[in-house]
Design a protein around this motif. Structure first.
Motif, PDB file in Angstrom:
ATOM      1  N   PRO A  40      86.929  78.102  56.465  1.00 52.68           N
ATOM      2  CA  PRO A  40      85.871  77.322  57.120  1.00 52.68           C
ATOM      3  C   PRO A  40      84.764  76.990  56.128  1.00 52.68           C
ATOM      4  O   PRO A  40      84.471  77.753  55.217  1.00 52.68           O
ATOM      5  N   GLN A  41      84.140  75.832  56.371  1.00 55.05           N
ATOM      6  CA  GLN A  41      83.038  75.414  55.500  1.00 55.05           C
ATOM      7  C   GLN A  41      81.769  76.206  55.836  1.00 55.05           C
ATOM      8  O   GLN A  41      80.993  76.523  54.951  1.00 55.05           O
ATOM      9  N   HIS A  42      81.617  76.486  57.118  1.00 52.38           N
ATOM     10  CA  HIS A  42      80.385  77.136  57.569  1.00 52.38           C
ATOM     11  C   HIS A  42      80.673  78.558  58.055  1.00 52.38           C
ATOM     12  O   HIS A  42      81.780  78.854  58.480  1.00 52.38           O
ATOM     13  N   PRO A  43      79.651  79.408  58.024  1.00 50.64           N
ATOM     14  CA  PRO A  43      79.843  80.805  58.419  1.00 50.64           C
ATOM     15  C   PRO A  43      80.342  80.936  59.857  1.00 50.64           C
ATOM     16  O   PRO A  43      79.952  80.169  60.744  1.00 50.64           O
ATOM     17  N   GLU A  44      81.189  81.916  60.076  1.00 54.52           N
ATOM     18  CA  GLU A  44      81.593  82.269  61.441  1.00 54.52           C
ATOM     19  C   GLU A  44      81.071  83.668  61.712  1.00 54.52           C
ATOM     20  O   GLU A  44      80.919  84.463  60.794  1.00 54.52           O
ATOM     21  N   ASN A  45      80.802  83.971  62.984  1.00 52.31           N
ATOM     22  CA  ASN A  45      80.199  85.276  63.230  1.00 52.31           C
ATOM     23  C   ASN A  45      81.252  86.372  63.414  1.00 52.31           C
ATOM     24  O   ASN A  45      82.432  86.111  63.637  1.00 52.31           O
ATOM     25  N   THR A 105      82.746  78.240  53.025  1.00 58.10           N
ATOM     26  CA  THR A 105      82.901  77.805  51.632  1.00 58.10           C
ATOM     27  C   THR A 105      81.595  77.248  51.049  1.00 58.10           C
ATOM     28  O   THR A 105      81.334  77.414  49.860  1.00 58.10           O
ATOM     29  N   ASP A 106      80.777  76.605  51.877  1.00 55.25           N
ATOM     30  CA  ASP A 106      79.498  76.085  51.363  1.00 55.25           C
ATOM     31  C   ASP A 106      78.642  77.207  50.790  1.00 55.25           C
ATOM     32  O   ASP A 106      78.068  77.079  49.698  1.00 55.25           O
ATOM     33  N   ASN A 107      78.549  78.293  51.541  1.00 54.68           N
ATOM     34  CA  ASN A 107      77.731  79.426  51.121  1.00 54.68           C
ATOM     35  C   ASN A 107      78.309  80.127  49.894  1.00 54.68           C
ATOM     36  O   ASN A 107      77.557  80.631  49.052  1.00 54.68           O
ATOM     37  N   GLN A 126      58.684  78.698  35.950  1.00 58.76           N
ATOM     38  CA  GLN A 126      57.826  79.112  37.059  1.00 58.76           C
ATOM     39  C   GLN A 126      58.579  80.071  37.971  1.00 58.76           C
ATOM     40  O   GLN A 126      59.744  79.841  38.305  1.00 58.76           O
ATOM     41  N   GLU A 127      57.894  81.127  38.357  1.00 62.01           N
ATOM     42  CA  GLU A 127      58.540  82.076  39.244  1.00 62.01           C
ATOM     43  C   GLU A 127      58.926  81.415  40.563  1.00 62.01           C
ATOM     44  O   GLU A 127      58.181  80.594  41.092  1.00 62.01           O
ATOM     45  N   GLY A 128      60.081  81.788  41.062  1.00 63.21           N
ATOM     46  CA  GLY A 128      60.539  81.221  42.324  1.00 63.21           C
ATOM     47  C   GLY A 128      61.269  79.901  42.152  1.00 63.21           C
ATOM     48  O   GLY A 128      61.723  79.300  43.123  1.00 63.21           O
ATOM     49  N   ALA A 129      61.386  79.436  40.894  1.00 66.26           N
ATOM     50  CA  ALA A 129      62.049  78.147  40.668  1.00 66.26           C
ATOM     51  C   ALA A 129      63.518  78.215  41.062  1.00 66.26           C
ATOM     52  O   ALA A 129      64.105  77.236  41.503  1.00 66.26           O
ATOM     53  N   VAL A 130      64.113  79.397  40.890  1.00 65.25           N
ATOM     54  CA  VAL A 130      65.506  79.569  41.312  1.00 65.25           C
ATOM     55  C   VAL A 130      65.500  80.113  42.736  1.00 65.25           C
ATOM     56  O   VAL A 130      64.997  81.192  43.003  1.00 65.25           O
ATOM     57  N   ASP A 131      66.051  79.350  43.627  1.00 65.85           N
ATOM     58  CA  ASP A 131      66.075  79.785  45.026  1.00 65.85           C
ATOM     59  C   ASP A 131      66.927  81.024  45.184  1.00 65.85           C
ATOM     60  O   ASP A 131      67.988  81.128  44.605  1.00 65.85           O
ATOM     61  N   ASP A 132      66.438  81.931  45.982  1.00 66.25           N
ATOM     62  CA  ASP A 132      67.244  83.085  46.311  1.00 66.25           C
ATOM     63  C   ASP A 132      68.361  82.670  47.253  1.00 66.25           C
ATOM     64  O   ASP A 132      68.132  81.988  48.244  1.00 66.25           O
ATOM     65  N   PHE A 133      69.549  83.119  46.908  1.00 68.23           N
ATOM     66  CA  PHE A 133      70.682  82.946  47.805  1.00 68.23           C
ATOM     67  C   PHE A 133      70.532  83.951  48.942  1.00 68.23           C
ATOM     68  O   PHE A 133      70.127  85.083  48.725  1.00 68.23           O
ATOM     69  N   GLU A 134      70.841  83.522  50.140  1.00 67.47           N
ATOM     70  CA  GLU A 134      70.755  84.477  51.244  1.00 67.47           C
ATOM     71  C   GLU A 134      72.143  84.824  51.774  1.00 67.47           C
ATOM     72  O   GLU A 134      72.941  83.939  52.055  1.00 67.47           O
ATOM     73  N   HIS A 135      72.401  86.112  51.902  1.00 69.81           N
ATOM     74  CA  HIS A 135      73.704  86.537  52.401  1.00 69.81           C
ATOM     75  C   HIS A 135      73.867  86.171  53.875  1.00 69.81           C
ATOM     76  O   HIS A 135      72.893  86.150  54.622  1.00 69.81           O
ATOM     77  N   SER A 136      75.114  85.919  54.250  1.00 67.18           N
ATOM     78  CA  SER A 136      75.393  85.522  55.626  1.00 67.18           C
ATOM     79  C   SER A 136      75.164  86.660  56.607  1.00 67.18           C
ATOM     80  O   SER A 136      75.030  86.431  57.803  1.00 67.18           O
TER      81      SER A 136
END
Lengths: 517, 517
Positions: free
Chosen positions: A82-87, B398-400, A25-35
Motif C-alpha cells: 500500500p502507498q499509505h499507512p494501514e492501521n 510506500t510513501d512513508n 539552519q537548525e530544523g532545515a531537515v524535516d524530522d521523519f515521523e514514524h507511523s
C-alpha cells in the motif's frame, strides 16, 4: 526479446550534489515521523499479547494441519504494497481471516509431526526483549552482553547435560578452556559448521579427496552440509532393523579401512546421531568415538531432539563416549521450551572452527582477546538468542525441565501401551523418548503401505492431529512424535482414539473395495 | 591424564521398558504444569511491553557503546542454572542491572557504527506474532501461510524496488516465473547461497578450478562464502580512490581473460556491490553485467545497505543493469525498518539454487508443486520472517518508507556540510546515502592516522555516539553511518558538536605532547 532486455535504462537525475545542501539552519531537515508512536505501540503490543493469550488458550481446537490449497493466499492480498499507512487493526483482521487458515499449528498440543518445536511463555518474553534491543552481536564490542550471556548460558546448559568439562568455556575454577558453546540458528547450520571445522584440520590440497561418513538414518542435513562445503564423498552406511537402525561400528571401521586403501580418498569426518529422525535410533557413541580417535577423524554428534535427555540419569548411558566427540548439538527449539531458533552446539576445541570461519577486516576487529561469535558460525549478524534460553532456564529451573521431559517420555509409554491393545497396528521400531513408529499390521507390501498412508491422511485431514511418515526397511511408517510444550495425557488419548477410528474406517473401506471390484 | 579421559562411563539404569507402562487408567500420567500460565504471561508480557516503551523513550540517553570490560558478566551470574523456578521480576531485575550495562545500543539514535540495523514498532509486532505462532516453515505444508506470505511480500518489495519482472515470482498477469524472492537470515547467507547456485551451474569435476571475483571493497562475506563452499580461488581486484573505490570493469575483464588462458582455472562468479561497507562505493552494474553475460559468469549484487534506495528515482541509475544480474540482495534489517533478521534476496532463476540446495527425504516431501523454501537456503528450519516485513510495509506505506530513506540522505547531506565548515577535518570518499567517511586533515602518515583513531576513541568513550573506522587507501578513516530508525536532525547536530569538541581535544593533546617531549 529475452526477458532481461525489456527493462529500460535509467538516465535519471544524478545523485544530489552534496555541496548543494539544505542549509545549516537548525530544523532545515524535516524530522521523519514514524507511523506508530510509542503510545500507539504500547496499546497495540498489549492487544497483541491478548491475541497471543487467546491463541494459546484455544489453539488445541484449531485444525492442526492447514487444509488450504497451494496458492491460496495470493488472490486474497493486494498485488503491491500500500502507498499509505494501514492501521494495526486492519492488519490483524487480515492475520485472522487470511493468514491463520494457512497456519499449520506447531504449537497445538495435537501436533505430533516431524519433531516438536517447543515454544514457551518465558522464551517468548526473552525473545520480545531480544527483538526490542535488536543488537547484532557478531563481535564482542558489537554488544558485549550478547556474547557473554551466550557463553555463560551455554555453560549452564552444558553442565546440566553433564557434558565433559572440556566442552565448557570455563571450568569450575574459572579457567578458560579451548572449547565452549555457541547458539546456531538450526541443526543444519551446526552440522555444516562441524564439517567446515573438520575440513580445516586437513591440508587444503586434499579437499578433493575427503570422505564423510554417516548411517543412512542420519538427518539429511549431513548430506546438505557436504553439498554446501563441496565435500566430494559422503559414504552412507546402511543401518539395519536388527541393529535397531543404529550405525554398526564394525561397518564404519570397514568402510574407513577400505577408503584408506584408496590413495584418492581421505576419511575426515563422521556424523553420529543420538535419536535419528526416522525412529530415534541411537548410534553407539563410545565405540564410534574410539574409531574416530584411532583414525583421527572429526566426530560430530547430532542429538537435535534427544540430546536434552542427557540431563536425565536414566538416559545418560546413551551419551557414554561424549568425551571422544569433537562437536555435539542439541536443539533448544525442539524439546527444551525455547522458541526457534536455538540450536545449541558445543566443541571441545574451537580453534578449527575459527580456522574455518574467521577473517577479520579492519572494520570488524575486536577489543582485546574477547570472543567473537562470528568466527564460530557462517553468518556475520546474529540475534541475541541467549536471552530466551536464559529466561527459560531461570523461569523453569532444572527440576521442572527434567519433569517436562519425563512427562513426554511417559506419554510416549502410554501411547505404546495403547497401540499394543490393538492387534490391527504394530510398532515398527523400538520406541524411544516421545517417538513411536507404527503402521497397519501386515506383510511388507504395497497394500499394507497404502493402508498406512491412507490412515495417516485420514488422521491429518480430520484436523484433530498431525503426524508425518517415514520409511523403515521399505515400510511406510507413521511417526507419533510427542513433545509439544502443551501436549498432555488427554491429547495423546484423544489422538489414540482418532487413530483407532481411522484404522477402522480405512480397513473397512479397503475391505469393501476388494469385495466390490 | 588427557582431558577427554576424566569422564566416567555411565552404566546407569537401562531405558525404562516400554511394556512396563504406568497403566491405562486415565490420569495415570501426571500432567506437567508450566512455570508460567497464560494469565501470568499476559501480565508479564504487558510489563515487558511497558519496559520496551520505556527503553525506546529513553535509549538516546544511554551510553551508545557499552564500556564494560571483557568477562564482566560471568562473576555477576551464578555458575549453574537454578534448580527451582525464579520469577519474572527477578529476571528483569538482572536484565536491568547486569545485562543492560553490557548492551551496545544499536537502536540508539546516536548509533552511527557499522551500518544501521533498523528496528520499528510494526516489525516488533510482526515478530511477536511470528514467535507466538512458532511455525517452522521449511516446506510448504509445514505451514502454507509462512511460505506464501514470503513469496507475496518479496514480490511487493521487488516491485517497490523496480526490480526487473524476471526477479518476481509472479508477473502482472499472475503467471509464475522462474525467479522470485526469499528472506535469508543475513547477507552472508545470501552471498553463500549465490556462490552455491553459481557453482551448481558448473560441472562438479571442475570444482577445484573455480575462480570468483570481487573488488577489494566488497564485503568480507564473499571471502567467507568461498571459504565455506570450498571455492579455491577468489580474485580480489583493487579499486582505487580515482574510481571512487568502484570496481573497474576493464580490470575485471582483464582478470577474467587472464584466468581463461590458464587451463587450471574456470571463472564462474562475480560479486558486485552497490554501497560498499567502507565507503558506499557503487560498482558499475550494467558494465559488469555485460561482461558476466559475455563470459557466462554468475553475477551477484550485494546491496545490503543501499539496495532499498532502488525505490527512489534519484538513485535508480545506480541500479541500471539489474536485468543482467543473477542474484540481488538488500537487507530489510539494515535500512528498511524491519528488525534483524531479514536479508531479502531475489534470483531471476531459482533452478540453480535448488540444484545446489535441495535433497528431499521421504519425511519432507512436499504437497504438489508447491514451493519449499528449504531448497532456497542453507538451514532447514526457518522462522516466519515475512510477517514483520509485511507489518512494516502495511504500517508505513510506500510513501512513508521513501520519506524515511530520504530523511536520512538529507541528514547525511547536513553532516557533510557541517564537516565542510571545519578545516581540521576532511571527507575521504564521495559521501553517499547516509555514509560519510572523514578523517583529521593531514598527510597520509602514522601521525594523522593516530590522530583520527584517537578522535574516534574519544567520541566513542563519551558514550554520546558510536562510530567505527575503516581503511581507505591506507588511511584510517572514521565512518559516520546515518540510518537508525530514531535518528533525527538533533542527533546528527549533537554528534557533530561532539566530533568538533573531540577534535579540539585531540589536536590540543597532540600539540602539547609534541611540544612537551
Amino acid at each position: 526479446m529475452p526477458p532481461h532486455m525489456n527493462w529500460p535504462e535509467f538516465h535519471a537525475s544524478p545523485p544530489m550534489a552534496f555541496t548543494d545542501v539544505p542549509g545549516l539552519q537548525e530544523g532545515a531537515v524535516d524530522d521523519f515521523e514514524h507511523s506508530m508512536g510509542i503510545e500507539e505501540f504500547r496499546k497495540n503490543a498489549k492487544d497483541m499479547v491478548d491475541w497471543i493469550c487467546d491463541y494459546y488458550a484455544s489453539n488445541e481446537k484449531l485444525p492442526v494441519r492447514s487444509e488450504v490449497e497451494p496458492g491460496y493466499l495470493r488472490p486474497l492480498l493486494p498485488k503491491a504494497a500500500p502507498q499509505h499507512p494501514e492501521n494495526f487493526g486492519s492488519i490483524m483482521q487480515d492475520v485472522q481471516s487470511k493468514i491463520m487458515p494457512g497456519i499449520t499449528h506447531w504449537q497445538s498440543p495435537n501436533f505430533f509431526a516431524y519433531f516438536p518445536s517447543n515454544s514457551s511463555f518465558p522464551a517468548m518474553l526473552g525473545d520480545m526483549l531480544s527483538t526490542a534491543l535488536s543488537t547484532v552481536g557478531f563481535c564482542w564490542i558489537g554488544s558485549p552482553a550478547t556474547t557473554e550471556l551466550e557463553t555463560i548460558v551455554m555453560d549452564w546448559l552444558g553442565k546440566l547435560l553433564c557434558l565433559p568439562t572440556s566442552f565448557l568455556a570455563f571450568d569450575e575454577q574459572g579457567k578458560r578452556g579451548l572449547g565452549g558453546g555457541v547458539i546456531q540458528g538450526s541443526a543444519s547450520e551446526s552440522t555444516l559448521v562441524s564439517v567446515l571445522a573438520a575440513r580445516a584440520r586437513v591440508a587444503p590440497e586434499h579437499a578433493s579427496k575427503l570422505v564423510a561418513y554417516s548411517s543412512d538414518q542420519s538427518h539429511s542435513s549431513i548430506k546438505k552440509a557436504c553439498m554446501v562445503a563441496g565435500i566430494p564423498y559422503v559414504r552412507i552406511i546402511p543401518a539395519s532393523a536388527e541393529d535397531d537402525y543404529a550405525l554398526d561400528p564394525a561397518a564404519l571401521r570397514e568402510a574407513i579401512e577400505e577408503d584408506l586403501r584408496n590413495e584418492d580418498l581421505i576419511p575426515f569426518y563422521v556424523c553420529a546421531t543420538i535419536g535419528t529422525t526416522s525412529s530415534c535410533a541411537v548410534d553407539p557413541i563410545a565405540e564410534i568415538g574410539r574409531i574416530t580417535r584411532h583414525y583421527n577423524l572429526w566426530l560430530h554428534v547430532d542429538a537435535a531432539y534427544a540430546g536434552v535427555t542427557s540431563m536425565l540419569p536414566e538416559y545418560r548411558h546413551y551419551f557414554n563416549g561424549l568425551e571422544l566427540v569433537d562437536s555435539f548439538i542439541t536443539n533448544g527449539h525442539k524439546w527444551l521450551l525455547t522458541n526457534f531458533d536455538c540450536s545449541c552446539m558445543w566443541v571441545q576445541n574451537a580453534e578449527p572452527l575459527k580456522t574455518a570461519l574467521s577473517l577479520t577486516p579492519a572494520y570488524l576487529r575486536a577489543k582485546g582477546n574477547s570472543l567473537d561469535y562470528k568466527d564460530w558460525q557462517v553468518p556475520l549478524g546474529r540475534r541475541f538468542r541467549a536471552l530466551k534460553l536464559w529466561f527459560v532456564m531461570r523461569s523453569y529451573g532444572t527440576d521442572n525441565i527434567k519433569k517436562f521431559l519425563r512427562h513426554h517420555v511417559q506419554l510416549g509409554q502410554l501411547f505404546v501401551s495403547l497401540i499394543q491393545t490393538d492387534a490391527r497396528l504394530e510398532i515398527m521400531a523400538p520406541p524411544r523418548w516421545g517417538l513411536i513408529c507404527f503402521a497397519i499390521r501386515g506383510p511388507n507390501n504395497d497394500a499394507t503401505n497404502e493402508a498406512t498412508a491412507e490412515l495417516l491422511e485420514r488422521i491429518n485431514k480430520s484436523g484433530r492431529a498431525f503426524l508425518v511418515h517415514t520409511e523403515l526397511s521399505g515400510r511406510f511408517v507413521a511417526r507419533m512424535a510427542i513433545g509439544g510444550s502443551l501436549t498432555q495425557e488427554r491429547h495423546v488419548r484423544a489422538t489414540w482414539q482418532l487413530i483407532s477410528e481411522c484404522t477402522t474406517e480405512v480397513l473397512a473401506a479397503r475391505a469393501k473395495f476388494h469385495k466390490g471390484v
